[in-house]
Design a protein around this motif. Structure first.
Motif, short mmCIF file in Angstrom:
data_model
loop_
_atom_site.label_atom_id
_atom_site.label_comp_id
_atom_site.label_asym_id
_atom_site.label_seq_id
_atom_site.Cartn_x
_atom_site.Cartn_y
_atom_site.Cartn_z
N HIS A 21 0.41 -0.97 0.04
CA HIS A 21 0.18 0.38 0.17
C HIS A 21 1.21 1.40 -0.28
O HIS A 21 0.60 2.46 -0.49
N GLN A 22 2.06 1.04 0.73
CA GLN A 22 2.99 2.34 0.61
C GLN A 22 3.43 2.25 -0.90
O GLN A 22 3.73 3.83 -1.13
N ALA A 23 3.30 2.15 -1.80
CA ALA A 23 3.86 1.88 -2.81
C ALA A 23 3.49 2.20 -3.69
O ALA A 23 3.36 3.15 -4.80
N ILE A 24 1.95 1.75 -3.67
CA ILE A 24 0.73 2.39 -4.85
C ILE A 24 0.99 3.87 -4.08
O ILE A 24 0.24 3.97 -5.42
N ALA A 25 1.22 4.13 -2.92
CA ALA A 25 0.88 5.25 -2.49
C ALA A 25 1.83 6.61 -3.17
O ALA A 25 1.51 7.35 -3.82
N GLU A 26 2.65 5.91 -3.11
CA GLU A 26 4.43 6.14 -3.70
C GLU A 26 3.63 6.56 -5.76
O GLU A 26 3.84 8.42 -6.29
N TYR A 27 3.23 5.40 -5.76
CA TYR A 27 3.18 5.69 -7.67
C TYR A 27 2.28 6.35 -7.49
O TYR A 27 1.95 7.03 -8.77
N ASN A 28 1.41 6.65 -7.10
CA ASN A 28 -0.46 7.41 -7.20
C ASN A 28 -0.34 8.76 -6.84
O ASN A 28 -0.67 9.38 -7.92
N LYS A 29 1.36 9.40 -6.53
CA LYS A 29 1.76 10.88 -6.16
C LYS A 29 1.81 11.42 -7.30
O LYS A 29 1.39 12.60 -7.47
N THR A 30 1.89 10.55 -8.84
CA THR A 30 2.81 11.38 -9.77
C THR A 30 1.38 11.29 -10.86
O THR A 30 1.75 12.54 -11.53
N HIS A 43 6.53 3.72 -16.81
CA HIS A 43 5.71 4.93 -15.90
C HIS A 43 7.22 5.78 -15.48
O HIS A 43 8.48 5.45 -15.33
N PRO A 44 6.63 6.95 -15.19
CA PRO A 44 7.26 8.56 -14.45
C PRO A 44 8.77 7.84 -13.43
O PRO A 44 9.42 8.31 -13.75
N LEU A 45 8.41 7.22 -12.61
CA LEU A 45 8.43 6.60 -11.63
C LEU A 45 10.57 6.01 -11.86
O LEU A 45 11.30 5.34 -10.82
N ASP A 46 10.09 4.79 -13.22
CA ASP A 46 10.83 3.90 -13.28
C ASP A 46 12.33 4.63 -13.36
O ASP A 46 13.68 3.37 -12.65
N PHE A 47 12.62 5.60 -13.91
CA PHE A 47 14.19 5.79 -13.91
C PHE A 47 14.41 6.95 -13.55
O PHE A 47 15.12 8.20 -13.65
N LEU A 54 9.69 4.93 -2.56
CA LEU A 54 9.42 3.41 -2.78
C LEU A 54 9.92 2.64 -2.54
O LEU A 54 9.83 1.87 -2.60
N ARG A 55 11.69 2.92 -3.26
CA ARG A 55 12.49 1.99 -2.60
C ARG A 55 12.36 0.93 -1.45
O ARG A 55 12.67 -0.06 -1.36
N LYS A 56 12.03 1.81 -0.50
CA LYS A 56 11.94 1.45 1.05
C LYS A 56 10.99 0.65 0.93
O LYS A 56 10.31 -0.62 1.96
N ALA A 57 10.20 1.02 0.68
CA ALA A 57 8.46 -0.30 -0.01
C ALA A 57 8.60 -1.48 -0.45
O ALA A 57 8.69 -2.50 0.04
#
Length: 443
Positions: A21-30, A43-47, A54-57
């Motif tokens: 759910h933490q990872a999902i939240a980080e993706y949704n912020k974008t 995905h914009p976060l990929d690079f 996100l990486r901690k999650a």
């Protein structure tokens, strides 16, 4: 009362749920949502360079991965350790440039047409792609029609990640002789750089070449692969979490083609940056700067100074001496030489930054104080050591196979640094890698 092992399983399930759910939240912020496993675009976060949350999650998710080891029969898990030929299938895809071909056909391409394009047997290509599709790398959009996915896009021939993965194709050959080197009279107890499993394997083939002796094409692939390693490990997080605003001058020791120094110059244009490496590497570095950061060269803040760090010291009296993925290439004696050569030219306020993986062990050595880490670096109870990530320990194996180098624990870093008169002052947990700051030790 609930049985203890059942409690452990429930803890792991809770970690999986909360970290997902933490990872999902980080993706949704974008504003782009969560990427699909069969998405045909990145995905914009990929690079992105700043994805620490996100990486901690994801690290926690990996740490909970021993759930299947608990619940599955041991023979099932043991067989899975060796029943893995993804690497061989990836190698086929890289060498035949399948991702490049499919990139021109986003809706998919028939296996017949794909086989013609890469000049390989269509039935064998289909078998390779179906193995990889099980992991979300390529997808079969309809029978015998394949397309790229977000995962296979990083295998395109011009990507840095592909260059890094490609360099791994020979490692299986070196690993195959690992036990032989451990019982060979000449190799078994040697940590010399010419007594590696790589050297042993090549000797059996009648070859005797130095890893660092490369032609121009191999050298270009090597430096691209180092940029790929940076992308895989998200090493650019260091740009965001070290106080560069308090730094005036930086030496990038073993700078390669500027994978670190170019983005650093772009984010902090007033920094005075010295790139130091062997002359042939600096030639490639100048080309990379002219292509990717020509404006930085105009300001007069960037210089290129040849250096053999085993035999010479870098330029004198700079604020920061930065090394990424340098020390792990070398056994302890050579690592101490490198650090001693830097120590000789440091000013009273200079710092050495070592940016590498740090191995965590179940029973850490004495002398590693709890105050030296933030608590979120520690894997939660019941999860796997190093959060279940294979990367640090597998990189340790790569260093052994190729160089007799190694990834180190925090205490091992402190020991080799102390031999050069340096003391650890700060640690930055960047997930996957850590940044260790050293200053001149005070008597």
């Amino acid at each position: 009362m609930t049985e203890p092992n059942q409690v452990k399983v429930q803890v792991l399930l809770d970690i999986i749920n909360s970290s997902a759910h933490q990872a999902i939240a980080e993706y949704n912020k974008t504003g782009h949502g969560v990427p699909g496993i069969d998405a045909g675009t990145l995905h914009p976060l990929d690079f992105a360079t700043d994805t620490l949350a996100l990486r901690k999650a994801i690290r926690l998710l990996e740490g909970a991965c021993k759930l299947n080891t608990i619940l599955a029969p041991p023979q099932h898990t043991a067989y899975n350790f060796v029943n893995n030929y993804n690497w061989a299938c990836i190698d086929v895809a890289l060498q035949s440039r399948i991702a490049d071909v499919l990139d021109k056909h986003p809706q998919g391409l028939s296996v017949d047409a794909l086989a013609n394009a890469v000049d390989l047997d269509k039935a064998k290509i289909a078998r390779v792609l179906r193995v990889l599709a099980l992991r979300g790398c390529f997808k079969e959009v309809k029978r015998d029609v394949f397309a790229n996915t977000r995962l296979s896009l990083v295998l395109k021939s011009k990507t840095n990640v592909a260059a890094y993965i490609q360099r791994h194709r020979d490692f299986a050959k070196y690993a195959a002789v690992l036990y032989e080197t451990m019982i060979d009279q000449e190799f078994a107890r040697s940590s010399e750089v010419d007594k590696t499993p790589r050297a042993f394997a090549l000797r059996k083939e009648g070859k005797d070449d130095n890893f660092w002796e490369m032609d121009d094409e191999a050298r270009d692939i090597f430096h691209r692969s180092m940029a790929g390693y940076s992308e895989i490990q998200s090493c650019s997080a260091v740009l965001h979490y070290y106080p560069w605003d308090n730094v005036s001058s930086v030496v990038d020791v073993g700078s390669g083609t500027g994978a670190m120094s170019i983005p650093l110059a772009k984010m902090f244009p007033n920094l005075r940056i010295t790139n130091q490496d062997l002359p042939e590497a600096l030639e490639l570095s100048r080309n990379a700067w002219e292509k990717n950061a020509p404006e930085a060269l105009l300001g007069g803040h960037i210089e290129f100074v040849p250096l053999n760090f085993l035999e010479e010291s870098p330029v004198v009296g700079k604020d920061v001496y930065y090394m990424r993925s340098i020390i792990h290439d070398w056994p302890d004696n050579e690592s101490m030489v490198i650090l001693h050569n830097i120590r000789k030219v440091m000013g009273p306020n200079s710092r050495v930054l070592i940016h590498e993986c740090v191995l965590l062990r179940t029973f850490e050595e004495p002398g590693v104080g709890a105050n030296e880490f933030s608590k979120d670096h520690e894997a939660p109870e019941h999860t796997l050591l190093n959060f279940g990530s294979h990367t640090p320990h597998h990189l340790d194996m790569v260093m052994w196979l190729c160089f007799n180098g190694k990834e180190r624990t925090l205490n091992e870093f402190k020991i080799i640094a102390a031999s050069a008169g340096l003391a650890l002052t700060q640690i930055y947990d960047l997930v996957g890698t850590m940044l260790l700051e050293f200053k001149i030790a005070q008597d």
